[in-house]
Design an enzyme around this catalytic site. Structure first.
Site, PDB file in Angstrom:
ATOM      1  N   LYS A 136       0.841  -1.196   0.000  1.00 55.60           N
ATOM      2  CA  LYS A 136       0.000   0.000   0.000  1.00 55.60           C
ATOM      3  C   LYS A 136       0.877   1.248   0.000  1.00 55.60           C
ATOM      4  O   LYS A 136       1.526   1.580   0.987  1.00 55.60           O
ATOM      5  CB  LYS A 136      -0.920   0.044   1.229  1.00 55.60           C
ATOM      6  CG  LYS A 136      -2.006   1.097   1.025  1.00 55.60           C
ATOM      7  CD  LYS A 136      -2.568   1.660   2.273  1.00 55.60           C
ATOM      8  CE  LYS A 136      -1.745   2.736   2.895  1.00 55.60           C
ATOM      9  NZ  LYS A 136      -1.642   3.994   2.124  1.00 55.60           N
ATOM     10  N   GLY A 196       7.110   4.763   8.281  1.00 54.76           N
ATOM     11  CA  GLY A 196       6.256   5.934   8.441  1.00 54.76           C
ATOM     12  C   GLY A 196       6.422   6.519   9.820  1.00 54.76           C
ATOM     13  O   GLY A 196       7.495   6.403  10.424  1.00 54.76           O
ATOM     14  N   SER A 197       5.361   7.118  10.328  1.00 53.83           N
ATOM     15  CA  SER A 197       5.475   7.848  11.592  1.00 53.83           C
ATOM     16  C   SER A 197       5.515   6.891  12.775  1.00 53.83           C
ATOM     17  O   SER A 197       4.970   5.787  12.730  1.00 53.83           O
ATOM     18  CB  SER A 197       4.291   8.803  11.734  1.00 53.83           C
ATOM     19  OG  SER A 197       3.098   8.066  11.757  1.00 53.83           O
ATOM     20  N   THR A 198       6.122   7.363  13.849  1.00 53.36           N
ATOM     21  CA  THR A 198       6.194   6.554  15.070  1.00 53.36           C
ATOM     22  C   THR A 198       4.791   6.310  15.625  1.00 53.36           C
ATOM     23  O   THR A 198       4.494   5.225  16.125  1.00 53.36           O
ATOM     24  CB  THR A 198       7.116   7.256  16.094  1.00 53.36           C
ATOM     25  OG1 THR A 198       8.438   7.271  15.536  1.00 53.36           O
ATOM     26  CG2 THR A 198       7.174   6.520  17.417  1.00 53.36           C
ATOM     27  N   GLY A 255       3.314   3.563  13.595  1.00 54.13           N
ATOM     28  CA  GLY A 255       4.087   2.353  13.886  1.00 54.13           C
ATOM     29  C   GLY A 255       3.655   1.725  15.196  1.00 54.13           C
ATOM     30  O   GLY A 255       3.473   0.515  15.319  1.00 54.13           O
ATOM     31  N   GLU A 315      10.074   0.837  10.523  1.00 56.09           N
ATOM     32  CA  GLU A 315      11.124   1.842  10.288  1.00 56.09           C
ATOM     33  C   GLU A 315      10.451   3.191  10.463  1.00 56.09           C
ATOM     34  O   GLU A 315       9.632   3.585   9.633  1.00 56.09           O
ATOM     35  CB  GLU A 315      11.684   1.636   8.871  1.00 56.09           C
ATOM     36  CG  GLU A 315      13.085   2.189   8.723  1.00 56.09           C
ATOM     37  CD  GLU A 315      13.071   3.628   8.268  1.00 56.09           C
ATOM     38  OE1 GLU A 315      13.152   4.503   9.165  1.00 56.09           O
ATOM     39  OE2 GLU A 315      12.953   3.880   7.074  1.00 56.09           O
ATOM     40  N   CYS A 346      13.506  10.397   6.990  1.00 55.45           N
ATOM     41  CA  CYS A 346      13.484   9.890   8.359  1.00 55.45           C
ATOM     42  C   CYS A 346      14.850  10.010   9.015  1.00 55.45           C
ATOM     43  O   CYS A 346      14.947  10.230  10.207  1.00 55.45           O
ATOM     44  CB  CYS A 346      12.990   8.459   8.392  1.00 55.45           C
ATOM     45  SG  CYS A 346      13.839   7.400   7.240  1.00 55.45           S
ATOM     46  N   GLU A 358      10.314  15.530  15.912  1.00 54.32           N
ATOM     47  CA  GLU A 358      10.636  15.439  14.494  1.00 54.32           C
ATOM     48  C   GLU A 358       9.834  16.514  13.761  1.00 54.32           C
ATOM     49  O   GLU A 358       8.615  16.553  13.865  1.00 54.32           O
ATOM     50  CB  GLU A 358      10.215  14.043  13.998  1.00 54.32           C
ATOM     51  CG  GLU A 358      10.718  13.717  12.634  1.00 54.32           C
ATOM     52  CD  GLU A 358      10.343  12.313  12.188  1.00 54.32           C
ATOM     53  OE1 GLU A 358       9.265  11.803  12.595  1.00 54.32           O
ATOM     54  OE2 GLU A 358      11.102  11.729  11.409  1.00 54.32           O
TER      55      GLU A 358
HETATM   56  P1  NAI Z   1       1.936   8.062   8.356  1.00 54.83           P
HETATM   57  O1  NAI Z   1       2.728   7.225   9.256  1.00 54.83           O
HETATM   58  O2  NAI Z   1       0.566   8.422   8.766  1.00 54.83           O
HETATM   59  O3  NAI Z   1       1.804   7.357   6.915  1.00 54.83           O
HETATM   60  C1  NAI Z   1       2.686   6.377   6.410  1.00 54.83           C
HETATM   61  C2  NAI Z   1       1.894   5.284   5.729  1.00 54.83           C
HETATM   62  O4  NAI Z   1       1.073   4.610   6.690  1.00 54.83           O
HETATM   63  C3  NAI Z   1       0.944   5.766   4.646  1.00 54.83           C
HETATM   64  O5  NAI Z   1       0.920   4.809   3.619  1.00 54.83           O
HETATM   65  C4  NAI Z   1      -0.395   5.795   5.367  1.00 54.83           C
HETATM   66  O6  NAI Z   1      -1.494   5.666   4.504  1.00 54.83           O
HETATM   67  C5  NAI Z   1      -0.290   4.588   6.249  1.00 54.83           C
HETATM   68  N1  NAI Z   1      -1.148   4.605   7.445  1.00 54.83           N
HETATM   69  C6  NAI Z   1      -1.634   5.673   8.111  1.00 54.83           C
HETATM   70  N2  NAI Z   1      -2.371   5.268   9.166  1.00 54.83           N
HETATM   71  C7  NAI Z   1      -2.322   3.916   9.168  1.00 54.83           C
HETATM   72  C8  NAI Z   1      -2.862   2.908  10.025  1.00 54.83           C
HETATM   73  N3  NAI Z   1      -3.589   3.216  11.100  1.00 54.83           N
HETATM   74  N4  NAI Z   1      -2.603   1.630   9.740  1.00 54.83           N
HETATM   75  C9  NAI Z   1      -1.846   1.296   8.678  1.00 54.83           C
HETATM   76  N5  NAI Z   1      -1.327   2.198   7.831  1.00 54.83           N
HETATM   77  C10 NAI Z   1      -1.542   3.490   8.078  1.00 54.83           C
HETATM   78  O7  NAI Z   1       2.751   9.341   8.049  1.00 54.83           O
HETATM   79  P2  NAI Z   1       2.153  10.729   7.522  1.00 54.83           P
HETATM   80  O8  NAI Z   1       0.894  11.097   8.189  1.00 54.83           O
HETATM   81  O9  NAI Z   1       2.127  10.639   6.062  1.00 54.83           O
HETATM   82  O10 NAI Z   1       3.272  11.698   8.045  1.00 54.83           O
HETATM   83  C11 NAI Z   1       3.193  12.179   9.363  1.00 54.83           C
HETATM   84  C12 NAI Z   1       4.544  12.249   9.993  1.00 54.83           C
HETATM   85  O11 NAI Z   1       5.146  10.951   9.998  1.00 54.83           O
HETATM   86  C13 NAI Z   1       5.543  13.091   9.245  1.00 54.83           C
HETATM   87  O12 NAI Z   1       5.392  14.427   9.513  1.00 54.83           O
HETATM   88  C14 NAI Z   1       6.816  12.498   9.758  1.00 54.83           C
HETATM   89  O13 NAI Z   1       7.101  13.018  11.029  1.00 54.83           O
HETATM   90  C15 NAI Z   1       6.527  11.031   9.869  1.00 54.83           C
HETATM   91  N6  NAI Z   1       6.948  10.259   8.698  1.00 54.83           N
HETATM   92  C16 NAI Z   1       8.074   9.508   8.774  1.00 54.83           C
HETATM   93  C17 NAI Z   1       8.511   8.833   7.683  1.00 54.83           C
HETATM   94  C18 NAI Z   1       9.733   8.015   7.714  1.00 54.83           C
HETATM   95  O14 NAI Z   1      10.341   7.812   6.678  1.00 54.83           O
HETATM   96  N7  NAI Z   1      10.117   7.478   8.841  1.00 54.83           N
HETATM   97  C19 NAI Z   1       7.835   8.912   6.410  1.00 54.83           C
HETATM   98  C20 NAI Z   1       6.622   9.670   6.424  1.00 54.83           C
HETATM   99  C21 NAI Z   1       6.232  10.316   7.539  1.00 54.83           C
END
Ligand code: NAI
Length: 775
Positions: free
Chosen positions: A189, A241-243, A246, A263, A297, A390
């Site tokens: 996804k 994605g976000s902590t 995660g 991660e 990240c 962050e």
């Molecule tokens: P997010 O963690 O919400 O999204 C990442 C992925 O997870 C997307 O594909 C999203 O659709 C999916 N997702 C969201 N909620 C979910 C759930 N409950 N269950 C399963 N999948 C889910 O990150 P977002 O909102 O795009 O960004 C928010 C913050 O996260 C950023 O400002 C940053 O601080 C952090 N982030 C960190 C990343 C990294 O590479 N470690 C990458 C993107 C965001």
């Protein structure tokens, strides 16, 4: 229109945008986009994806429902046995074909990535795409080598992979290439903001003849991701994605038996010493924090600069910031593109507005699109929210230090532990500090280096598991063979014997001393026929706290040499051997089985652990730069473990030995049916020079202790081999500080087979230290 001659006349900047006609024609021909399930398009109700640099709509994509996820998982399940049954060579050919497709279509993929994310084409073309191809090449090789080099391992099955928007295609490659190489099938996804390159990639995969159902793409937002996490027929979830999300995924998968790698975020330090090559360090910092607009990240988001050079360093940095060019991401000479969405600009602006630090911003900023200027905030204290949280944008926060010790303290003063950059011309200093920095990746005089061969991943709340290299592959495999269900726990009962004239309160073992249990409660220990064998203490939450504190204090153990640890383990074996008959008799009394062979096996195991203490080595990884990446196994830290009831002595020394050998400290809950074997072991520890706090042993109910030990924020990993059903509670509680878990889900673990690879792997985390050679 300005032509080249005019530009030569005025020497004004002349934009040089990459052509996007081919990609726009593809978008127009293909939209609206559906999911890719079982090799076919499945179009559903949709949403729009935008170019954040302009706000324009790029395409309509489908919002995945639970039914779409289910169809994709079913397709992946159907395809998996045949895919895994291919020879490694056959899978390698498929991966090679994918690598070639990426190379052939690199330009279109780079343009599409830039349109969808707003990142400069310079980055998508020169960094993302070559790394994507590299991942498929590298893992084609891993498929080829799997049978010979990963004996006894097989594919996990169906992998659900959820990726973010900052490196859409690169994250796809990081997840898909190793999964497919090892014989798994995938439901991926992409992030809702950036689904397009995944869809183009799926089309290329189809053209390359990837069997249908092997790679399925379901687009949608977090609810689609949550449906994938919740699907009962998914064997592994890999998330970046976000902590916050995660942590939610850790909770949602608790007790389901799904494998999990996370991660997550970071707030990585960028440490500059006064003897650093300052111009290089400034240049590195531009890359560390303004690559992809800081939406990385592992971005070097916290500058820690030696006080003596701070002003000069900041001045040089500001001068460099003034030269950064922001604008149309398709322009080949643009340094900084747009953020992922206008809402992100507002979020970042709100954070910056609150600061009491001194703000310096580069300009000019384009007036349309999601642009936020490169920003430097100086004069902050380490505890400032902007030093801790962050920001995930182009904002660098800065503070100063005076000594290397202070630099390490500041660097480690964060809940995250993803990466760290270290700048000094003093190799001794660099190699002294690298192991002390709490992060999964250390760059010496470099930043943001990544490669398929080098492990990538964090410690602490940056998540767990590694991507890339051999460690990353193991996360897409499992041991061959089926474990058996554990028999239900049966704790023998009987009549308590009358107390003797010198009644002794049974003790716990905490901080190298026998300690009275906090609550003062005891329980009788009975043989299988009800004979009273003695008493043990009932540990409670307070005892756990004391034991964890003692373990945390014994951090010096993690810095000892493998040679020293080996000697102590041999010495433990010697002292156990001296009391072999006593231990054998005690095992017999508690289990009814002859204990002699088990004591022998336990001695053997201690020797194996001692042997590994100075031989579980790192790896110097050949990465495609002039330099090496050292993959060093580092101790996990404080491990909480619940001992097994079967072969209790052998099981206990396996856990104790492996944890100690790799430099960890342990809080062990004794086996409930044979706790006296654990309390007898106190003597072995006392006489073997084991430093206080390295091993702490508690007796009592696993069910009662589990939530407290697994929930303790100073425990870094929690293992369970218990016959009590505590796997779910451990995984759920572990979400608090995202500790690593290794639990049995009610299955047996065959302690007779050493399986040292599994123990040593669980007892360590790979820290990747990048050391460029220079030039
Ligand atoms: P997010 O963690 O919400 O999204 C990442 C992925 O997870 C997307 O594909 C999203 O659709 C999916 N997702 C969201 N909620 C979910 C759930 N409950 N269950 C399963 N999948 C889910 O990150 P977002 O909102 O795009 O960004 C928010 C913050 O996260 C950023 O400002 C940053 O601080 C952090 N982030 C960190 C990343 C990294 O590479 N470690 C990458 C993107 C965001």
């Amino acid at each position: 229109m300005t032509d080249v001659a005019d530009i030569f006349a005025t020497l004004e900047y002349g934009p040089a945008p990459e052509a996007d006609g081919e990609v726009r024609a593809w978008l127009a021909a293909k939209a609206p986009f559906g999911h890719v399930i079982d090799g076919a398009q499945a179009v559903g109700d949709g949403f729009k994806t935008h170019n954040p640099a302009t706000g324009e709509v790029l395409a309509e994509v489908s919002q995945g429902t639970a039914a779409d996820v289910d169809a994709a998982v079913k397709a992946a399940r159907r395809a998996q046995p045949e895919w895994a049954a291919l020879s490694g060579h056959q899978r390698a050919r498929h991966l090679y074909a994918l690598a070639r497709q990426v190379q052939k279509h690199a330009r279109a993929l780079a343009v599409l990535e830039t349109l969808d994310t707003g990142k400069p084409i310079r980055e998508s073309r020169d960094i993302d795409l070559p790394l994507v191809a590299r991942h498929f090449y590298y893992h084609a090789g891993m498929a080829q080598l799997m049978a010979e080099n990963l004996p006894g391992r097989e594919a996990i099955g169906v992998c659900g992979q959820i990726i973010p928007w900052n490196f859409p295609l690169l994250m796809l490659a990081w997840k898909v290439a190793p999964a497919l190489a090892m014989g798994n099938t995938v439901v991926l996804k992409p992030a809702e903001q950036t689904p397009l390159t995944a869809l183009m990639f799926a089309e290329l995969a189809q053209a390359a003849g990837l069997p249908k159902g092997v790679l399925n793409i379901v687009t949608g937002d977090g609810t689609t991701g949550a449906a994938l996490v919740a699907h009962p027929d998914v064997d592994k979830i890999a998330f970046t994605g976000s902590t916050t999300v995660g942590r939610a995924i850790r909770e949602a998968t608790a007790g389901t038996g799904k494998a999990l790698t996370l991660e997550l975020g970071g707030k990585s330090p960028y440490i500059v010493f006064d003897d650093a090559d300052i111009d290089s360090a400034v240049e590195g910092l531009v890359d560390a924090i303004w690559f992809n607009g800081g939406q990385v990240c592992c971005a070097g988001a916290r500058l820690l600069v030696h006080e003596a050079i701070a002003d000069r360093f900041h001045d040089k940095l500001k001068a460099r910031m003034d030269g950064l060019r922001m604008g149309d991401p398709l322009d080949k000479c643009i340094d900084v593109g747009s953020l992922i969405a206008a809402s992100d600009c507002a979020r970042v602006a709100a954070l910056v507005e609150q600061t009491e630090g001194e703000v310096y911003q580069a300009g000019p900023v384009p007036q349309t699109g999601a642009f936020y200027p490169p920003t430097l905030i100086t004069g902050l204290h380490s505890s400032d929210p902007l030093m801790q949280e962050e920001i995930f944008g182009p904002v660098l926060v800065s503070t100063t230090f005076r000594t290397p010790v202070e630099a390490v303290q500041l660097a480690n003063n964060t809940r995250y532990g993803l990466a760290a950059s270290l700048w000094t011309e003093n190799v001794n200093l660099a190699l002294d500090l690298a192991p002390k920095l709490e992060a999964g990746i250390i760059w010496v005089n470099a930043t943001n280096l990544m490669d398929a061969a080098a492990g990538f991943g964090g410690t602490k709340e940056s998540g767990f598991g590694r991507e890339g290299g051999w460690a990353g592959l193991r996360a897409y495999t499992k041991p061959v063979g089926d474990a058996k269900k554990l028999p239900a726990l049966h704790i023998p009962t009987g009549e308590m014997a009358a107390a003797g004239p010198l009644d002794r309160t049974p003790k716990l073992y905490i901080g190298g001393k026998q300690a009275r249990p906090d609550g003062g409660y005891v329980r009788g220990v009975f043989g299988p026929k009800g004979a009273c064998l003695g008493e043990v203490a009932e540990a409670n939450r307070k005892d756990i706290r004391n034991a964890v504190e003692a373990a945390a204090k014994a951090s010096g153990w993690s810095k000892t040499s493998g040679h020293l640890r080996a000697q102590i383990l041999y010495y433990m074996a010697e002292n156990l051997s001296a009391r072999a008959d006593e231990f054998a008799a005690r095992l017999h009394a508690q289990t009814g089985q002859d204990g002699t062979a088990e004591v022998e096996a336990a001695l053997d195991r201690l020797f194996t652990c001692a042997a590994w203490a100075d031989k579980y080595e790192g790896r110097a990884t050949g990465v495609p730069i002039r330099g090496i990446a050292l993959g060093m196994p580092s101790p996990v830290g404080v491990i909480g473990a619940f001992a097994a009831e079967q072969t209790p002595l052998l099981a206990m020394v396996s856990v104790v030995g492996a944890a100690m050998a790799m430099g960890n400290r342990l809080v062990l809950a004794a086996p409930e049916t044979a706790p006296l074997t654990a309390t007898d072991f106190y003597q072995v520890l006392d006489t073997s020079d084991v430093p206080g706090g390295v091993i702490n042993i508690l007796t009592g109910s696993h069910a009662e202790l589990a939530p407290h030990l697994a929930g303790h924020m100073e425990v870094d990993a929690c293992w369970s081999f218990s016959s009590t059903d505590i796997s779910s509670v451990i995984e759920r509680e572990a979400a608090g500080n995202l500790k690593r878990t290794w639990v049995n889900y009610g299955q047996t673990h065959d302690f007779a087979a050493p399986q040292m690879d599994r123990f040593l792997e669980a007892a360590t985390e790979v820290k990747t230290i990048w050391v460029p050679y220079g030039e």
